[in-house]
Scaffold this motif. Sequence first.
Motif, PDB file in Angstrom:
ATOM      1  N   VAL A  58      39.486  75.157   6.772  1.00 32.10           N
ATOM      2  CA  VAL A  58      38.518  74.575   5.824  1.00 32.10           C
ATOM      3  C   VAL A  58      38.973  73.192   5.383  1.00 32.10           C
ATOM      4  CG1 VAL A  58      37.504  74.845   3.545  1.00 32.10           C
ATOM      5  CG2 VAL A  58      37.657  76.809   5.063  1.00 32.10           C
ATOM      6  N   ILE A  59      40.276  73.064   5.084  1.00 30.93           N
ATOM      7  CA  ILE A  59      40.801  71.763   4.643  1.00 30.93           C
ATOM      8  C   ILE A  59      40.616  70.708   5.730  1.00 30.93           C
ATOM      9  CG2 ILE A  59      42.908  70.544   4.006  1.00 30.93           C
ATOM     10  CD1 ILE A  59      43.834  73.118   2.622  1.00 30.93           C
ATOM     11  N   LEU A  60      40.901  71.067   6.958  1.00 26.75           N
ATOM     12  CA  LEU A  60      40.722  70.115   8.053  1.00 26.75           C
ATOM     13  C   LEU A  60      39.257  69.709   8.208  1.00 26.75           C
ATOM     14  CD1 LEU A  60      43.142  71.574  10.756  1.00 26.75           C
ATOM     15  CD2 LEU A  60      43.462  69.539   9.366  1.00 26.75           C
ATOM     16  N   ILE A 103      37.702  65.915   7.759  1.00 26.09           N
ATOM     17  CA  ILE A 103      36.904  65.242   8.799  1.00 26.09           C
ATOM     18  C   ILE A 103      35.579  64.748   8.237  1.00 26.09           C
ATOM     19  CG2 ILE A 103      35.702  65.606  10.978  1.00 26.09           C
ATOM     20  CD1 ILE A 103      37.940  67.550  11.736  1.00 26.09           C
ATOM     21  N   ILE A 104      34.917  65.592   7.417  1.00 25.25           N
ATOM     22  CA  ILE A 104      33.627  65.192   6.830  1.00 25.25           C
ATOM     23  C   ILE A 104      33.815  63.994   5.909  1.00 25.25           C
ATOM     24  CG2 ILE A 104      31.766  65.938   5.320  1.00 25.25           C
ATOM     25  CD1 ILE A 104      32.119  68.743   6.456  1.00 25.25           C
ATOM     26  N   GLY A 105      34.874  64.030   5.042  1.00 22.01           N
ATOM     27  CA  GLY A 105      35.123  62.914   4.129  1.00 22.01           C
ATOM     28  C   GLY A 105      35.402  61.616   4.869  1.00 22.01           C
ATOM     29  N   THR A 106      36.176  61.722   5.949  1.00 21.58           N
ATOM     30  CA  THR A 106      36.458  60.521   6.744  1.00 21.58           C
ATOM     31  C   THR A 106      35.189  59.939   7.350  1.00 21.58           C
ATOM     32  OG1 THR A 106      38.651  61.418   7.261  1.00 21.58           O
ATOM     33  CG2 THR A 106      37.839  59.629   8.647  1.00 21.58           C
ATOM     34  N   ALA A 107      34.311  60.802   7.850  1.00 15.39           N
ATOM     35  CA  ALA A 107      33.057  60.324   8.446  1.00 15.39           C
ATOM     36  C   ALA A 107      32.177  59.634   7.402  1.00 15.39           C
ATOM     37  CB  ALA A 107      32.324  61.494   9.084  1.00 15.39           C
ATOM     38  N   ALA A 156      33.162  58.163   4.566  1.00 15.18           N
ATOM     39  CA  ALA A 156      33.762  56.893   4.174  1.00 15.18           C
ATOM     40  C   ALA A 156      33.512  55.808   5.230  1.00 15.18           C
ATOM     41  CB  ALA A 156      35.263  57.094   3.955  1.00 15.18           C
ATOM     42  N   MET A 157      33.631  56.173   6.494  1.00 14.28           N
ATOM     43  CA  MET A 157      33.390  55.195   7.551  1.00 14.28           C
ATOM     44  C   MET A 157      31.927  54.741   7.550  1.00 14.28           C
ATOM     45  SD  MET A 157      35.656  56.790  10.666  1.00 14.28           S
ATOM     46  CE  MET A 157      35.167  55.439  11.736  1.00 14.28           C
ATOM     47  N   TYR A 158      31.013  55.677   7.262  1.00 16.71           N
ATOM     48  CA  TYR A 158      29.579  55.321   7.239  1.00 16.71           C
ATOM     49  C   TYR A 158      29.293  54.345   6.102  1.00 16.71           C
ATOM     50  CZ  TYR A 158      24.550  55.788   6.528  1.00 16.71           C
ATOM     51  OH  TYR A 158      23.233  55.537   6.332  1.00 16.71           O
ATOM     52  N   ARG A 159      29.820  54.619   4.901  1.00 19.48           N
ATOM     53  CA  ARG A 159      29.593  53.724   3.758  1.00 19.48           C
ATOM     54  C   ARG A 159      30.199  52.345   3.992  1.00 19.48           C
ATOM     55  NH1 ARG A 159      30.633  57.580  -1.559  1.00 19.48           N
ATOM     56  NH2 ARG A 159      28.781  58.911  -1.301  1.00 19.48           N
ATOM     57  N   LYS A 160      31.393  52.335   4.560  1.00 18.21           N
ATOM     58  CA  LYS A 160      32.045  51.061   4.810  1.00 18.21           C
ATOM     59  C   LYS A 160      31.239  50.213   5.783  1.00 18.21           C
ATOM     60  CE  LYS A 160      36.543  49.176   6.083  1.00 18.21           C
ATOM     61  NZ  LYS A 160      37.932  49.505   6.518  1.00 18.21           N
ATOM     62  N   ARG A 161      30.697  50.841   6.788  1.00 17.56           N
ATOM     63  CA  ARG A 161      29.879  50.102   7.759  1.00 17.56           C
ATOM     64  C   ARG A 161      28.606  49.573   7.120  1.00 17.56           C
ATOM     65  NH1 ARG A 161      28.965  52.846  13.450  1.00 17.56           N
ATOM     66  NH2 ARG A 161      31.235  52.502  13.377  1.00 17.56           N
TER      67      ARG A 161
END
Length: 496
Positions: free
Chosen positions: A357-359, A363-367, A369-374
């Motif tokens: 679950v933690i992994l 992964i969802i949080g990283t995705a 963050a990358m979307y917002r940054k873009r």
Amino acid sequence: MARHDARNWHDCSKMTGLLCLVLSILVQYGASGQRVKVEPEVLSYPGQTVNLRCAFTDPTGIQLTMVTWIYEPRDGERINIAVFHPNFDPNYPDSPVRGRVSFKPTPPVLASPSIQITDVQMTDEGKYICEYATYPIGNEQGITYLVMLAKPRNMATIVTVVAGTKTVTVAKCESVDGRPAAQISWVTTANGNGTTVSKPGADNTVTVNSEYRMVPTAADNGKDISCVVTHRTQVKAESYPLKLAVQYAPQVTIVGYDNNWYVGRTNVLLTCQANGNPVPLSVMWKTMSGEMPDTVQINGNELKVLKVDDAVNTTFVCEVKNRIGTGRDQITAMVRGTRLPEKGAATGSIIGALIGVILLLAIIGTAIAMYRKRKESKDGPPKYKPPPPKKTNSSASRQLNTAPAPVAEDRPLNDQYYSTQSPEPVTDLDAYHEDDDDYGADIREHYYSAAPSGWDDPRDNEVPPPYMRTDSDPQDYHQGPNVNRGDSFVSPAMFV
């Protein structure tokens, strides 16, 4: 003193003479051993023909008188088998090899009187002595050992035994009619020892018997054991693999009881597992109370309880029989009023699930963050810093209306002006004195910022025409005057 020295000299002389005598004997024996040349050992199988060679290597100064071949059995007396004198014909006295022995070549030569024995037999094994009669040193001899070989017949067998507490023979190995005697060894993981016995066989051969003895147990059944036979006639040792055969009564175990028999539970199963040697023949279920409950069904080694009630609150016994004996096992069932809570998932499973679950969340949080940054990189302000404003030799006009005004007349820039309603003197931030002649006319540029097309060429010597108001312009819109660089100017009026 002189008498003492004489006695010592006499003793020394006696000792020297004794040493010389011993040395002469040794030299003579060594010389004689070297003069008669023979083969130390000859091998042969039954039925073959063998040649026993003999020669006198250095007859210089020695007169060879006669030669005699002597046979000495392993257990017996010496026998003359062939005699040759140069002045007489060869003679073959009575012996076990008479009729099969002869000198080679024919007629024989005294310097090399070799013999040949045909159709050799196992009993022909022993010493063969080539002896010369010489003058003046006497007899000289050489010895050859004739070794008869017979390939044995090897075999190994297993002995079926019953598990117990006494030492018994569990395997046998035999090497029959071999010459010389064979060597037998055992290779196994079983805890025992091998014993070997040799006895005379047919035609002077040897038979070797070996047994492996141990205290057999049920765990030894089926273990590997090998008899290894080594013999001179074999290129390599021969191995005979076997498996121990230990018979024992059945070993019984009841499986299937989970200590959770509660009232109303259905279709619970007990299985009677048994192993033995020989294979068990019968399986019997019974209870300690003597009566089997009505809700119980028996099918071979399986006991099935259709519905758990107080009647099955008893001890079940399983008995298994074979030819050696009987084995049994029992289980006591305890009927509960309610079922026991089911055991939770194993700790390892829980930890694995949490890690998963933690992994997934990471992964969802990283995705995200990358979307917002873009997205911010596309919609946000530019990341580059605009260039600083450039300076020109003359002040540029600040125009609020980006549309070019019509040209009224063509006159110098100093005569042009803009009318304003409320002129106010302000500081010209762009004004500066250019008294320094180092700035040449070639590098003078206009000051421009967000100027309309056609007005922002730094190398354009033309100046914009004065602003001409038209009827379409708002009445309250005014443009500030144009002033030369270095002078003050009035900013246009601002209405709020």
